[in-house]
Design an enzyme around this catalytic site. Structure first.
Site, PDB file in Angstrom:
ATOM      1  N   ASP A 179       0.919  -1.132   0.000  1.00 27.13           N
ATOM      2  CA  ASP A 179       0.000   0.000   0.000  1.00 27.13           C
ATOM      3  C   ASP A 179       0.958   1.181   0.000  1.00 27.13           C
ATOM      4  O   ASP A 179       1.575   1.488   1.025  1.00 27.13           O
ATOM      5  CB  ASP A 179      -0.888   0.012   1.254  1.00 27.13           C
ATOM      6  N   HIS A 180       1.136   1.799  -1.162  1.00 25.84           N
ATOM      7  CA  HIS A 180       2.266   2.736  -1.268  1.00 25.84           C
ATOM      8  C   HIS A 180       2.116   3.939  -0.336  1.00 25.84           C
ATOM      9  O   HIS A 180       3.099   4.610  -0.044  1.00 25.84           O
ATOM     10  CB  HIS A 180       2.525   3.150  -2.715  1.00 25.84           C
ATOM     11  N   HIS A 242      -5.973   2.695   1.047  1.00 27.34           N
ATOM     12  CA  HIS A 242      -5.121   3.808   1.496  1.00 27.34           C
ATOM     13  C   HIS A 242      -5.724   4.596   2.671  1.00 27.34           C
ATOM     14  O   HIS A 242      -5.028   4.923   3.636  1.00 27.34           O
ATOM     15  CB  HIS A 242      -4.862   4.783   0.350  1.00 27.34           C
TER      16      HIS A 242
END
Ligand code: NAD
Length: 486
Positions: A179-180, A242
């Site tokens: 999950d950047h 996110h």
């Protein structure tokens, strides 16, 4: 960190070019990759090693934070890459890949540590994992790990199915779900900010915090992703992953020096205590919207329904806002307002913590002055921490005025999210990756919202492009207000 072979599925794709090659290059330049670097890139098309390396060079020249100037180091880096053709569904290709991997392991004396990075569409995840197993690629004397991109399922059921099929080949400890947002430096800084500042730690409770606001707004529209986005919408694309990850990172409470396992345990605790919303209550707590035409920086832009590839009667949401509560003594009755959307006025990911006036003090200087103290954490594109305080304005007869004390972080020297994440995965640190339970609990939490949408129970509000979202998202906050919507 032991050396390993990096096997990249989807090596000719957009993500590889924009993020993965630049991240590997910067880690390499910074001396963060131990042993010889060995990367095998995979794609469907036939590409020579030479042409592949040219593509990588181009990607570095376009996207790397450190320049890719001609140097012996750059040559060593490029030569670490080789290309193999692999069609996901062709089992023969995996046996060829295994031979390729072994050849390079022997040539460079690399232990059988294998990192499999799936930078391909989610429809391929199960099949690739199964083939890694059946070809013997996954039978190593060293470690094997899987890095997997979003989306992880499209609902609770599909996420569970996907996880079961991955677990047939990789254990939870071997799976690194990207999950950047968790790789962003300011998100990684959140925990330190809390536990290393007694001033904040002392105030980190419902007695002093009025509400927490988490916003991720984008200025772009759907762009070329109509096919994917018109099915996903803001709930699946941003909120389930996110936004809930940001909420977990914000709300968890950790003692100093916690281990990665403890950190992930605290995140799970937050999700387990996030008060569920039932389907018939969804409209009280959640607002969804779709952008209409409007103006962005002086240019008029089309509404969502007139974007190329979008069905003209689409009911898909490009904006979602929700009010959430956590059932925990620390957070009781503190609303977490979370919103995300496309074609909004500004590009910004930010957390605002609004503090209360907890003292019922009749001498309170601040009385009648409606400006609360705020802590503003800018996560991107700028990274900054700002504290809003009240001071005396001498020119205004001592009237109170709010001032902002700001620390601006982030320079071009700061590693990017993908650098942080790939580095952590290579050394086996899963702190900033999404654990399966977090993913499962997140899907569980959004399920009633998904159902309400599917059953047509939720109105779809429109908002002008270039605004801060539909009016209903303002009304959702009742007497509170979203900060910095100016
Ligand atoms: P892309 O379409 O640009 O690239 C896909 C890659 O998959 C290409 O290298 C292609 O050769 C390969 N591929 C396609 N079909 C194949 C097959 N049958 N056999 C073997 N290889 C095949 O996609 P992308 O934008 O690079 O995204 C990759 C993954 O990352 C997706 O899961 C996407 O959801 C996710 N993701 C991308 C971004 C982004 O910014 N691009 C952001 C977040 C997540």
């Amino acid at each position: 960190m032991e050396s390993s072979t990096f096997v990249l599925f989807g090596a000719t794709g957009d993500l590889a070019k924009r993020k993965i090659y630049p991240a590997l290059y910067n880690l390499f330049l910074d001396g963060q990759i131990s042993g010889p670097l060995s990367v095998i890139g995979l794609g469907r098309r036939e590409v020579s090693n030479e042409a592949f390396r040219k593509q990588i060079l181009q990607s570095l020249q376009t996207f790397s934070r450190q320049p890719a100037v001609d140097s012996p180091q750059l040559q060593v880096f490029l030569e670490a890459f080789e290309y193999s053709v692999l069609d996901v569904g062709n089992t023969e290709d995996y046996f060829k890949l295994l031979e390729h991997v072994k050849r390079r392991e022997q040539l460079f004396n690399i232990p059988e540590n294998r990192m499999f990075y799936l930078s391909v569409g989610p429809e391929f995840f199960k099949e690739i994992a199964a083939n890694i197993h059946s070809s013997g690629l996954g039978s190593t004397k060293g470690w094997k790990r899987l890095i997997i991109e979003k989306p992880f399922g499209t609902d609770l059921k599909s996420a569970r199915e996907l996880n079961d099929s991955l677990n047939a080949v990789f254990t939870e400890e071997e799976i690194f779900r990207i999950d950047h947002f968790l790789g962003k430096p300011m998100v990684q800084n959140l925990e330190v900010l809390k536990y290393s500042n007694p001033v904040l730690r002392a105030l980190w409770k419902n007695r002093y915090i009025a509400n927490v606001q988490i916003t991720a707004s984008e200025t772009v529209g759907v762009e070329e992703r109509a096919g994917y986005y018109d099915k996903a919408g803001a709930l699946r694309d941003m909120f389930q992953n996110h936004m809930l990850q940001l909420l977990m990172m914000m709300a968890m409470q950790l003692p100093k020096g916690s281990t990665p396992e403890e950190i992930r345990g605290k995140k799970r605790y937050v999700m387990e205590h996030l008060i569920p919303i039932s389907k018939d209550e969804v409209n009280k707590h959640v607002v969804r919207g779709q952008y209409a035409e409007g103006e962005m920086k002086g240019n008029s832009v089309a509404g969502y329904l007139n974007e190329p590839g979008i069905n003209q009667s689409s009911q898909n949401e490009t904006f979602i806002a929700a009010r959430l509560f956590i059932d925990d003594p620390l957070w009781n009755e503190v609303p977490f307002y979370v919103r995300t959307g496309k074609r909004m006025k500004e590009k910004s990911t930010r957390i605002v913590i609004e503090f209360k006036e907890p003292f019922n003090d009749s001498n309170n200087l601040n009385k009648g002055n409606d400006v609360p103290n705020l802590l503003i954490i800018e996560i991107g594109p700028n990274e900054a921490i700002t504290l809003q305080l009240n001071t005396k304005d001498q020119l205004q007869k001592g009237k109170l005025e709010p001032v902002l004390a700001t620390y601006e972080a982030g320079t071009s020297d700061v590693p990017e999210a993908y650098e942080n994440l790939i580095f952590d995965a290579l050394r086996g640190d899963a702190t900033f990756f999404a654990h399966w339970r977090e993913v499962e609990l997140s899907w569980q939490w959004v399920t009633p919202i998904q159902e309400a949408m599917e059953e047509g129970l939720m109105p779809l509000h429109t908002y002008a492009s270039g605004s801060y979202g539909p009016d209903a998202a303002m009304e959702l906050l009742g007497e509170d207000r979203w900060w910095f919507d100016e």
